[in-house]
Write an enzyme that holds these catalytic residues in place. Sequence first.
Site, short mmCIF file in Angstrom:
data_model
loop_
_atom_site.label_atom_id
_atom_site.label_comp_id
_atom_site.label_asym_id
_atom_site.label_seq_id
_atom_site.Cartn_x
_atom_site.Cartn_y
_atom_site.Cartn_z
CB SER A 142 32.58 -69.85 -36.05
OG SER A 142 32.59 -68.57 -36.65
CE1 TYR A 155 27.60 -68.23 -33.95
CE2 TYR A 155 29.75 -67.30 -34.46
CZ TYR A 155 28.71 -68.16 -34.76
OH TYR A 155 28.78 -68.95 -35.89
P1 NAD Z 1 20.86 -72.16 -39.42
O1 NAD Z 1 20.13 -71.12 -38.63
O2 NAD Z 1 20.58 -72.29 -40.87
O3 NAD Z 1 20.68 -73.59 -38.74
C1 NAD Z 1 20.77 -73.76 -37.35
C2 NAD Z 1 20.18 -75.09 -36.97
O4 NAD Z 1 20.25 -75.22 -35.53
C3 NAD Z 1 18.70 -75.25 -37.35
O5 NAD Z 1 18.46 -76.58 -37.77
C4 NAD Z 1 17.98 -74.96 -36.04
O6 NAD Z 1 16.69 -75.57 -35.95
C5 NAD Z 1 18.96 -75.59 -35.07
N1 NAD Z 1 18.75 -75.15 -33.69
C6 NAD Z 1 18.73 -73.88 -33.21
N2 NAD Z 1 18.44 -73.90 -31.90
C7 NAD Z 1 18.30 -75.20 -31.55
C8 NAD Z 1 18.00 -75.87 -30.34
N3 NAD Z 1 17.77 -75.20 -29.18
N4 NAD Z 1 17.92 -77.22 -30.35
C9 NAD Z 1 18.12 -77.91 -31.50
N5 NAD Z 1 18.41 -77.33 -32.66
C10 NAD Z 1 18.49 -75.99 -32.69
O7 NAD Z 1 22.41 -71.86 -39.15
P2 NAD Z 1 23.75 -72.24 -39.95
O8 NAD Z 1 24.28 -70.99 -40.53
O9 NAD Z 1 23.55 -73.43 -40.82
O10 NAD Z 1 24.70 -72.59 -38.72
C11 NAD Z 1 25.01 -73.92 -38.35
C12 NAD Z 1 26.28 -73.89 -37.48
O11 NAD Z 1 27.36 -73.36 -38.26
C13 NAD Z 1 26.15 -73.00 -36.25
O12 NAD Z 1 26.81 -73.60 -35.16
C14 NAD Z 1 26.87 -71.72 -36.68
O13 NAD Z 1 27.39 -71.03 -35.58
C15 NAD Z 1 27.97 -72.32 -37.54
N6 NAD Z 1 28.57 -71.36 -38.46
C16 NAD Z 1 27.81 -70.75 -39.41
C17 NAD Z 1 28.41 -69.84 -40.28
C18 NAD Z 1 27.63 -69.14 -41.34
O14 NAD Z 1 28.18 -68.22 -41.96
N7 NAD Z 1 26.41 -69.54 -41.63
C19 NAD Z 1 29.78 -69.57 -40.17
C20 NAD Z 1 30.52 -70.22 -39.19
C21 NAD Z 1 29.91 -71.12 -38.34
#
Ligand code: NAD
Length: 260
Positions: A142, A155
């Site tokens: 991130s 985080y």
């Molecule tokens: P999201 O909530 O849409 O998806 C998260 C996924 O992780 C889901 O499939 C959920 O079921 C899974 N998950 C959560 N806990 C779990 C567990 N204990 N075991 C297995 N799976 C689990 O989130 P997102 O926004 O798509 O984020 C995905 C990644 O991208 C994360 O690591 C997040 O930190 C990173 N990220 C997101 C953003 C953003 O703006 N959305 C920015 C930077 C980084």
Amino acid sequence: MLKGKSVIVTGSTSGIGRAMAEAFAGAGCHVMINGFGDENEIHSLLENFKTKHHVNAFYSAADMRKPDQIAAMVKEAEERFGGVDILVNNAGIQHVAPIDEFPPEKWDAIIAINLSSAFHAIRAVLPGMKSRQWGRIINIASAHGLVASPFKSAYVAAKHGMVGLTKVVALEVAQLGITCNAICPGYVKTPLVEGQIADQAKARKMEPDAVVRDVILAAQPTKKFVTFEELNALALFLSDDKAASINGASLSMDGGWTAQ
Ligand code: NAD
């Protein structure tokens, strides 16, 4: 070039991971998806990958807090696909609170899911990648792997840890045909961020549109969300042989956020 490769994307029942799993399937890769979600929805996602992209697709319910379940997920993928070529460590959760009010159990869960799960998955896939002298490990970190924001102690710590882990793995595998890189996205409109928009709107008594413009995207100079398509293109490129010399990098895709 990626046709026939096998990929695990953790946390791929939603958001970035789901879109990335589909992009790899679209490139002809066999995919193992993972994460929580509705059984019927997961089933139709797998069917869609199979019929639309003509690849093998499986689901692992492994809980990324549980090292034994992570090892079992990798073992199952190796048995089904004959090996894991590409690992995308994407599963992640968020919790926002001042550090003196931050619930310790949330800290533990975020460190386990957002950081330790990548360690456990990497150590499980590496012997196979080493024996085949080819592999790609992509860690979804991130902008918060490079800079901080208040109220996101766990985080930010986990994502900085992910960037450090990426560098160590990259050095250890550098001569083995394997690369390990981190992608550092800015804000992407996923269920994780939609939850934050709703929470902030309530907390600040603001309209959701104003929260997006003045709070969420305040630090993102483009004032636009990063898109799935942009992230997918980078992940596919990192998986290509032409990216063999990109190793140990933390690649920002954040509209200029961390340039400030
Ligand atoms: P999201 O909530 O849409 O998806 C998260 C996924 O992780 C889901 O499939 C959920 O079921 C899974 N998950 C959560 N806990 C779990 C567990 N204990 N075991 C297995 N799976 C689990 O989130 P997102 O926004 O798509 O984020 C995905 C990644 O991208 C994360 O690591 C997040 O930190 C990173 N990220 C997101 C953003 C953003 O703006 N959305 C920015 C930077 C980084």
